[in-house]
Design a protein around this motif. Structure first.
Motif, PDB file in Angstrom:
ATOM      1  N   UNK A  16       0.694  -1.178   0.004  1.00 48.72           N
ATOM      2  CA  UNK A  16       0.035  -0.075  -0.019  1.00 48.72           C
ATOM      3  C   UNK A  16       0.788   1.231   0.097  1.00 48.72           C
ATOM      4  N   UNK A  17       1.958   1.089   0.398  1.00 54.59           N
ATOM      5  CA  UNK A  17       3.003   2.402   0.070  1.00 54.59           C
ATOM      6  C   UNK A  17       3.551   2.707   1.506  1.00 54.59           C
ATOM      7  N   UNK A  18       3.647   2.004   2.447  1.00 52.38           N
ATOM      8  CA  UNK A  18       4.097   2.562   3.855  1.00 52.38           C
ATOM      9  C   UNK A  18       5.325   2.902   3.793  1.00 52.38           C
ATOM     10  N   UNK A  19       6.248   1.953   3.409  1.00 51.86           N
ATOM     11  CA  UNK A  19       7.624   2.512   3.322  1.00 51.86           C
ATOM     12  C   UNK A  19       7.945   3.797   2.561  1.00 51.86           C
ATOM     13  N   UNK A  20       7.111   4.030   1.392  1.00 49.32           N
ATOM     14  CA  UNK A  20       7.329   4.931   0.500  1.00 49.32           C
ATOM     15  C   UNK A  20       6.825   6.272   1.610  1.00 49.32           C
ATOM     16  N   UNK A  21       5.557   6.129   2.278  1.00 52.70           N
ATOM     17  CA  UNK A  21       5.164   7.090   3.064  1.00 52.70           C
ATOM     18  C   UNK A  21       6.174   7.695   4.354  1.00 52.70           C
ATOM     19  N   UNK A  22       7.057   6.487   4.988  1.00 52.92           N
ATOM     20  CA  UNK A  22       7.668   6.684   5.938  1.00 52.92           C
ATOM     21  C   UNK A  22       9.174   7.536   5.295  1.00 52.92           C
ATOM     22  N   UNK A  23       9.519   7.418   4.248  1.00 53.84           N
ATOM     23  CA  UNK A  23      10.461   7.894   3.538  1.00 53.84           C
ATOM     24  C   UNK A  23      10.176   9.324   3.130  1.00 53.84           C
ATOM     25  N   UNK A  24       8.845   9.716   3.030  1.00 50.96           N
ATOM     26  CA  UNK A  24       8.330  10.902   2.545  1.00 50.96           C
ATOM     27  C   UNK A  24       8.299  11.670   4.027  1.00 50.96           C
ATOM     28  N   UNK A  25       7.868  11.168   4.983  1.00 55.75           N
ATOM     29  CA  UNK A  25       7.875  11.858   6.496  1.00 55.75           C
ATOM     30  C   UNK A  25       9.450  12.372   6.729  1.00 55.75           C
ATOM     31  N   UNK A  26      10.342  11.353   6.472  1.00 55.62           N
ATOM     32  CA  UNK A  26      11.841  11.652   6.669  1.00 55.62           C
ATOM     33  C   UNK A  26      12.176  12.668   6.025  1.00 55.62           C
ATOM     34  N   UNK A  27      11.685  12.886   4.730  1.00 50.67           N
ATOM     35  CA  UNK A  27      12.438  14.150   3.920  1.00 50.67           C
ATOM     36  C   UNK A  27      11.810  15.145   4.239  1.00 50.67           C
ATOM     37  N   UNK A  28      10.337  15.267   4.721  1.00 52.26           N
ATOM     38  CA  UNK A  28       9.823  16.420   5.377  1.00 52.26           C
ATOM     39  C   UNK A  28      10.389  16.894   6.642  1.00 52.26           C
ATOM     40  N   UNK A  29      10.777  16.046   7.335  1.00 50.61           N
ATOM     41  CA  UNK A  29      11.499  16.165   8.584  1.00 50.61           C
ATOM     42  C   UNK A  29      12.896  16.877   8.358  1.00 50.61           C
ATOM     43  N   UNK A  30      13.550  16.285   7.599  1.00 47.12           N
ATOM     44  CA  UNK A  30      14.774  16.657   7.009  1.00 47.12           C
ATOM     45  C   UNK A  30      14.743  18.005   6.418  1.00 47.12           C
ATOM     46  N   UNK A  31      14.016  18.369   5.737  1.00 43.81           N
ATOM     47  CA  UNK A  31      13.618  19.795   5.149  1.00 43.81           C
ATOM     48  C   UNK A  31      13.432  20.624   6.034  1.00 43.81           C
ATOM     49  N   UNK A  32      12.826  20.409   7.309  1.00 41.51           N
ATOM     50  CA  UNK A  32      12.424  21.084   8.257  1.00 41.51           C
ATOM     51  C   UNK A  32      13.654  21.326   9.301  1.00 41.51           C
ATOM     52  N   UNK A  33      14.778  20.928   8.882  1.00 43.40           N
ATOM     53  CA  UNK A  33      15.862  20.889   9.832  1.00 43.40           C
ATOM     54  C   UNK A  33      16.409  19.764  10.822  1.00 43.40           C
ATOM     55  N   UNK A  34      15.795  18.684  10.789  1.00 43.02           N
ATOM     56  CA  UNK A  34      15.948  17.704  11.724  1.00 43.02           C
ATOM     57  C   UNK A  34      16.889  16.780  11.249  1.00 43.02           C
ATOM     58  N   UNK A  35      17.674  16.121  12.180  1.00 40.92           N
ATOM     59  CA  UNK A  35      18.862  15.350  11.652  1.00 40.92           C
ATOM     60  C   UNK A  35      18.106  13.815  11.502  1.00 40.92           C
ATOM     61  N   UNK A  36      17.947  13.445  10.232  1.00 40.53           N
ATOM     62  CA  UNK A  36      17.313  12.157  10.001  1.00 40.53           C
ATOM     63  C   UNK A  36      18.382  11.063   9.168  1.00 40.53           C
ATOM     64  N   UNK A  37      18.448  10.061   9.725  1.00 40.30           N
ATOM     65  CA  UNK A  37      19.129   8.765   9.362  1.00 40.30           C
ATOM     66  C   UNK A  37      18.335   7.566   9.207  1.00 40.30           C
ATOM     67  N   UNK A  38      18.453   6.797   8.077  1.00 35.75           N
ATOM     68  CA  UNK A  38      17.818   5.789   7.672  1.00 35.75           C
ATOM     69  C   UNK A  38      18.515   4.421   8.433  1.00 35.75           C
ATOM     70  N   UNK A  39      18.028   3.968   9.445  1.00 39.33           N
ATOM     71  CA  UNK A  39      18.691   2.958  10.200  1.00 39.33           C
ATOM     72  C   UNK A  39      18.309   1.600   9.476  1.00 39.33           C
ATOM     73  N   UNK A  40      17.133   1.476   9.012  1.00 37.87           N
ATOM     74  CA  UNK A  40      17.032   0.307   8.128  1.00 37.87           C
ATOM     75  C   UNK A  40      15.798   0.487   6.881  1.00 37.87           C
ATOM     76  N   UNK A  41      15.987   0.566   5.743  1.00 40.61           N
ATOM     77  CA  UNK A  41      14.964   0.730   5.049  1.00 40.61           C
ATOM     78  C   UNK A  41      14.895  -0.147   3.755  1.00 40.61           C
ATOM     79  N   UNK A  42      13.930  -0.870   3.626  1.00 43.30           N
ATOM     80  CA  UNK A  42      13.755  -2.049   2.720  1.00 43.30           C
ATOM     81  C   UNK A  42      12.932  -1.602   1.602  1.00 43.30           C
TER      82      UNK A  42
END
Length: 415
Positions: A16-42
């Motif tokens: 249904x796209x839950x991993x894509x949505x998680x990464x989309x949220x990560x990009x949003x947080x990153x654009x807002x200035x948060x320090x974001x890393x991918x610990x594990x993405x499949x």
């Protein structure tokens, strides 16, 4: 150190796209200035998912060998050492390869949260422990990797990721979920329309229960006693009497006519602990409630109505089902019954008073008239009896007054 915040994207089904949505949220947080890393993405080889991960720092995975086969897992120590503000960790229900510190990925996530790191993660509804047997019945597939429900319920935020069944099947046909050699089998088995509808409903109901917990907590924290009719809850009050099964079935019919409603049953036990009902009868009624999909509860109290209303307010009940009183008219005149008092105390809660065979005046045998007509109360006998009653009292009064010197008070009262 403050504990990190857990955010979960709950998938109604695979793809249904839950991993894509998680990464989309990560990009949003990153654009807002948060320090974001991918610990594990499949990414599962899906190009849109891989493209969404571009630009997010990825912590290198840890390589392990088990039974001669190479695997990679999230390097928990490396993520802890990196200490980002937010870690993206896919597949929360995943079972780690033997040799890692924790058996389950959700245990790795708990360590990240304890270290003050916020975690954004994903899980599919079929991996929730409480739904494991239900998913097996629907899809015929036993999920080996499960997540304890309490882990998910502790999340600060849960969002449902969903697609209509036909849209999800189109994604499957276009090769956006599985490799071409797996598409036909998936369409005819796990991804049948009926299966997807059922999984979608399971996800919505589970999430609704979780939202309800938050609502109850909010009402308790703000001292809100009045029910909020966000969801119909029908409560049937059980005394343990023989009318209980009639009331349960009546309440179940009300529940069935109201989609999304919930059936509850309550028996109030006297505070002194003295049993006033047949335990076997109550047990039968409990089993009937549960067989109809309801929940059976007991509470203790001296005042049945007060205990009933306290429970109704605590559970946000919107309708109450009671049995008609088994007391006669004289008893009702001397003191109001439970039904009458409940109606007066119910406020905005609807109260249904249901008649039954045990109710006063309804369970008496009906006598058929004798052949040739009745010798009972006809019009002539009624007027004769009424005239006699009207005349008898003054006649007796005059007679007793005339004999008052010979009779004492007790004799007069007997007469």
């Amino acid at each position: 150190m403050a504990r990190g915040r857990l955010q979960i994207y709950l998938g109604a089904a695979p793809g249904v796209g839950k991993t894509y949505t998680m990464l989309e949220e990560g990009q949003r947080l990153r654009a807002a200035g948060s320090d974001v890393v991918a610990g594990f993405v499949e990414a599962h080889g899906r190009r849109p998912t891989a493209a969404m991960a571009e630009g997010i720092e990825t912590v290198e995975r840890r390589a392990l060998t088990h039974r001669g086969v190479s695997f990679t897992e999230m390097d928990l120590d490396a993520v802890l050492a990196r200490r980002p503000q937010v870690a993206l960790v896919d597949e929360l229900a995943h079972t780690n390869v033997p040799g890692t510190r924790n058996a389950k990925r959700w245990q790795d996530v708990e360590e990240l949260l304890d270290a003050g790191i916020d975690v954004v993660t994903t899980v599919n509804v079929q991996h929730l422990e409480s739904l494991n047997d239900v998913v097996m019945q629907i899809t015929g597939v036993r999920q080996r990797e499960t997540l304890p429900d309490e882990v998910a319920r502790r999340a600060g935020q849960i969002e449902l990721v969903d697609l209509p069944p036909e849209a999800l099947r189109r994604r499957l046909v276009h090769g956006d979920i599985y490799a071409p050699d797996r598409i036909e089998a998936a369409l005819t088995h796990y991804f049948r329309v009926g299966n997807l509808i059922a999984l979608r409903e399971l996800a919505l109901l589970w999430l609704a229960d979780r939202v309800e917990e938050g609502l109850q907590r909010y009402r308790a924290e703000h001292g809100i006693a009045a029910p909020w009719e966000t969801r119909e809850r029908i409560l049937v009050a059980l005394t343990g009497g023989p009318e209980g099964e009639t009331l349960i079935r009546r309440a179940a019919r009300i529940t069935a006519r109201t989609p999304g409603s919930e059936l509850l049953a309550l028996h109030v036990v006297p505070a002194d602990g003295l049993a006033t009902t047949d335990p076997a009868a109550l047990d039968r009624q409990r089993r009937l409630v549960e067989s109809l999909g309801g929940g059976y509860h007991q509470t203790t109290g001296d005042d049945v109505v007060a205990s009933l209303m306290d429970f109704a307010r605590a559970e946000n009940v919107t309708q109450i089902v009671l049995g008609a009183s088994r007391r006669g008219r004289l008893g009702m005149m001397l003191a109001p019954g439970v039904g009458h008092r409940t109606v007066r105390a119910s406020g905005p809660v609807d109260v249904h008073v249901v008649t039954h065979e045990e109710a006063a005046g309804t369970g008496r045998p009906v006598r058929l008239p004798r052949p040739g007509g009745s010798r009972g109360t006809g019009p002539r006998r009624f007027w004769a009896a009424l005239t006699g009653a009207v005349l008898l009292l003054p006649v007796l009064t005059v007679a007793m007054a005339a004999l008052r010197d010979r009779l004492d008070l007790s004799t007069v009262l007997v007469v």
